[in-house]
Design a protein around this motif. Structure first.
Motif, short mmCIF file in Angstrom:
data_model
loop_
_atom_site.label_atom_id
_atom_site.label_comp_id
_atom_site.label_asym_id
_atom_site.label_seq_id
_atom_site.Cartn_x
_atom_site.Cartn_y
_atom_site.Cartn_z
N GLY A 1 3.99 -20.11 -1.26
CA GLY A 1 4.24 -18.22 -0.64
C GLY A 1 5.30 -17.94 -0.42
O GLY A 1 6.06 -16.78 -1.12
N SER B 1 3.93 -17.50 -11.44
CA SER B 1 2.98 -17.52 -10.15
C SER B 1 1.78 -17.18 -10.03
O SER B 1 0.99 -17.16 -8.82
N ALA B 2 1.42 -17.03 -11.21
CA ALA B 2 -0.46 -16.63 -10.95
C ALA B 2 -1.48 -17.96 -11.37
O ALA B 2 -1.94 -18.05 -10.74
N THR C 1 -5.10 -18.52 -2.46
CA THR C 1 -6.09 -17.40 -2.06
C THR C 1 -7.71 -18.91 -2.18
O THR C 1 -8.16 -18.46 -1.49
N LEU D 1 2.97 -12.03 -2.99
CA LEU D 1 2.41 -11.90 -4.11
C LEU D 1 2.49 -10.58 -3.99
O LEU D 1 1.89 -10.64 -6.18
N ALA E 1 -4.95 -10.32 -3.98
CA ALA E 1 -4.66 -11.97 -2.73
C ALA E 1 -3.54 -11.34 -2.16
O ALA E 1 -4.51 -12.15 -0.67
N ALA E 2 -2.55 -10.63 -2.66
CA ALA E 2 -1.80 -10.17 -0.55
C ALA E 2 -3.00 -9.28 0.24
O ALA E 2 -2.63 -9.94 1.19
N LEU F 1 6.94 -17.34 -4.03
CA LEU F 1 6.41 -16.15 -4.92
C LEU F 1 8.06 -15.32 -4.39
O LEU F 1 8.26 -14.71 -3.57
N PHE G 1 0.08 -9.68 -7.64
CA PHE G 1 -1.27 -9.72 -7.18
C PHE G 1 -1.21 -8.54 -6.09
O PHE G 1 -1.39 -9.86 -4.75
N ALA H 1 -1.39 -17.92 -6.57
CA ALA H 1 -1.32 -16.52 -6.27
C ALA H 1 -2.81 -17.35 -6.20
O ALA H 1 -3.26 -17.36 -4.86
#
Length: 707
Positions: free
Chosen positions: A518, A531-532, A539, A581, A589-590, A521, A586, A535
């Motif tokens: 985290g 980054s994807a 999660t 995120l 996810a955040a 990001l 994202f 993420a």
């Protein structure tokens, strides 16, 4: 059978426990903590000060270790107790059987506590709501061992010091040791005062409907003054926003957090203007109520939407103590930002010995640079920014020198008795391979490389904006770091590619999956595809426990939900991931991680602790506490503001004259309105309607971009 215990925050091997609890760090999870830094009070939920960590503390010294109330021959039955804000608490108890003519309680004791700088006031109020005339003897017992905070934290404590009767007009007790003096007074004076045992007795006589009270006041002070004094009450270095949302958990979390942060403030005695001293946030109560570089920097950064004064004070306080020489005994190096400051050498579990000013941290220096940049973007006075640029150049120089060997920022304990891990996860067992082996130094942490990348870019932007040389070189340095990171840190398991938590002393990846993802990001170190990938990993159920991110994947060997940095959940850590995120694109996810923090905040009565256990929602709806956790903790409280910022999608660029408001998951709490944020020294108000529409009121100097 031998029982072994791991001394927290040390490199000592496991040692034999002397007894069931003796010599162990006291638990705090059921404590009531009232705070006004550098003072605090810890008690049980019934208000009594009688446990191993209980007491009134001032400046890392215990001024009272015992403050109890009893009624002769009568049982006190606790009925209610808890906080009223940050610095006050109240406790109610029933005097069982006294004056009772029906099953209803008749006589009750209400204990009011108020904590101030160097002072605690306890009011004991007894009321008779029954129909009988009652008489009884009430005794308050007071005592102190005058222990240092580290003695208390280690579970050692000390013998009570004898009290002496004060010779002043007000009857009371006094204790002293070396440069520390404590005084306890009572109004009215007790009917019987017994010293040195510290007993103040009152013969209470109450007719039906009558009440009686006594006020005890305890003061504590160092003869040479406080190392970091409390600030003037009227000089709050941020605005206080008013939040109204459809999710009252968010509102309450922010409200309690701001109250706690206000009482965590300290000032720098070295400030050139004593009437307006620089302020910063102490790391946390009770163990870390002093200046910590990393904690103060992260906390100030999280609070930037409330103004830049705290950031400016934090930056200047640390700049005054920036490393100037090379000293292996303290790990000071030119340009380096310190780790922590104490009144004296800190001795922990025999082997760990930290000097009063200790520089054993690898990440505070890049975080200092980034905070200066971000504060500038939020509207810090350019003149103040420019005054700090020589310190930024020195910090950049330290980064370049520290990474000269192979291009990565890394650490190794140079003292032989300092911290073996020098990132934010600084316990000795925190950096592990996937098979459970501890990594050996020198260690390069993944998140520290992200901090360094962001700092190099931030430093370049500052140098260019203020007409100083070197910007192009630091941008090239950042690009090379990103390339090296991609080549050396990324590994693959059955779930796919991910960055290792660190490189060890052989340059090999330490391949455990951690919450450190985290921190990468939104820093610019990663490309969109990378980054994807992160993420998705964040999660996953092995990291996302439902109440926040586990510091170590539950799939890893060595995972421990009660482990300080190997399975527990730290609110600030999760909040950084929420913000990262959101910045990386994202929002779902955040939002999921933010909702976990909200659930946890409700479970902890809106005062999130330093950390809590990582068992997860499958084990129950509420998280289990980490029993020795600080509460409140500055960056855990400041996390509420960072989550709000992420939800609103706030980004400021005052030098460019722009403000971006691009709500990501704010509609989850809508309708939502927050008034009294601050940017460029002016008021910022944001409203997000239930349908997602946005209204913004901002200083006229800024062009507002809405998404």
């Amino acid at each position: 059978m031998d029982t072994t215990v791991k001394p927290q925050d040390t490199d000592d091997p496991a040692t034999t426990a002397p007894s069931a609890t003796g010599g162990l760090q006291p638990f705090l999870h059921d404590a009531v903590v009232t705070l006004h830094a550098p003072s605090l009070v810890i008690s049980r939920a019934d208000g009594q000060l009688s446990g191993p960590a209980d007491g009134f503390y001032h400046g890392d010294r215990r001024a009272l270790s015992r403050l109890t109330v009893t009624a002769e021959g009568i049982a006190l039955a606790p009925a209610q107790g808890g906080l009223h804000g940050a610095d006050r608490a109240g406790f109610r108890a029933v005097l069982r059987g006294l004056g009772e003519t029906t099953p209803d309680p008749a006589v009750a004791l209400h204990r009011h506590r108020s904590t101030a700088d160097g002072r605690v006031e306890e009011v004991f109020e007894v009321t008779n709501a029954g129909g009988e005339h009652v008489r009884f003897r009430m005794t308050v017992g007071a005592g102190t061992d005058l222990a240092t905070m580290e003695q208390v934290k280690s579970g050692r404590g000390a013998e009570e010091a004898p009290a002496r009767v004060t010779d002043a007009d007000t009857v009371g007790l006094a204790w002293s040791a070396d440069d520390f003096a404590v005084r306890l007074t009572a109004e009215p004076a007790p009917d019987v005062l017994q010293a040195p045992t510290g007993e103040l007795s009152y013969d209470v006589d109450l007719t039906p409907g009558a009440s009686w009270s006594v006020t005890l006041t305890c003061t504590a002070a160092y003869t040479d003054g406080d190392q970091f004094p409390a600030p003037p009450a009227h000089r709050l270095p941020w605005s206080v926003p008013a939040l109204h949302s459809a999710d009252r958990r968010l509102d309450r979390w922010l409200q309690q957090s701001l109250a706690d942060l206000e009482r965590l403030r300290l000032t720098d005695r070295q400030s050139p203007h004593p009437a307006r001293p620089d302020q910063f946030l102490a790391a946390g109560a009770p163990w870390f109520l002093t200046l910590f570089g990393r904690d103060a920097l992260w906390s100030a950064r999280m609070l930037l939407p409330l103004g830049t004064d705290l950031a400016a004070g934090t930056l200047r306080t640390l700049a005054r103590r920036q490393g100037a020489v090379t000293d292996p005994a303290t790990e000071e190096q030119p340009g380096k930002i310190l780790h922590e400051v104490r009144r004296a050498t800190l001795q922990i579990a025999g082997r760990l010995s930290l000097p009063p000013v200790y520089y054993g941290t690898v990440d505070a220096t890049p975080l200092w640079i980034t905070l200066l940049h971000d504060a500038w973007r939020w509207g810090m006075d350019p003149t103040q920014v420019e005054e700090l640029l020589p310190h930024a150049e020195a910090a950049l120089g330290w980064m370049g020198e520290a990474a000269a060997a192979d291009g990565f920022l890394k650490y190794v304990d140079q003292t032989g008795h300092g911290l073996s891990n020098q990132g934010w996860k600084d316990s000795d067992d925190s950096i592990r391979h996937g098979d459970g082996r501890r990594a050996h130094a020198p260690i390069a942490l993944c998140e520290v490389q992200a901090y360094a990348y962001e700092a190099a870019r931030a430093g370049a932007a500052l140098l260019r904006a203020f007409g100083r040389p070197g910007a192009d070189g630091w941008e090239d340095w950042a690009d090379r770091l990103a390339t090296r990171f991609r080549e050396h840190f990324w590994v693959t398991d059955e779930k796919g590619p991910y960055p290792a938590v660190a490189l060890d002393g052989d340059g090999q990846p330490v391949d455990s999956a951690t919450s450190g993802f985290g921190h990468l990001l939104g820093t610019g170190l990663l490309d969109p595809e990378e980054s994807a990938l992160l993420a998705a990993r964040l999660t996953g159920p092995d990291l996302d426990a439902g109440h926040g991110l586990r510091t170590l994947s539950s799939d890893a060997v060595g995972y421990n939900p009660f482990g300080y940095h190997v399975g527990s959940i730290w609110p600030h850590d999760t909040a950084i991931a929420v913000h990262g995120l959101a910045r990386a694109g994202f929002p779902d996810a955040a939002a999921s991680l933010a909702d976990g923090l909200l659930a946890a905040s409700a479970a902890f009565d809106a005062r999130l602790p330093e950390l809590f256990a990582g068992h997860g929602t499958e084990a129950g709806p509420a998280p289990a506490p980490y029993p020795a956790s600080c509460r409140p903790q500055a960056w855990a409280a400041a996390a509420s503001v960072l989550v709000l910022r992420a939800a609103l999608g706030l980004e400021a660029d005052v030098p460019a004259g722009t403000l971006t408001v691009a709500p990501t998951f704010a509609r989850n709490y809508g309708p939502l309105s927050v008034g009294g944020l601050q940017v460029d020294g002016g008021r910022l108000d944001v409203t997000v309607a239930a349908d997602g529409s946005v209204q913004v009121t901002a200083p006229g100097t800024l062009a507002v971009h809405r998404a």
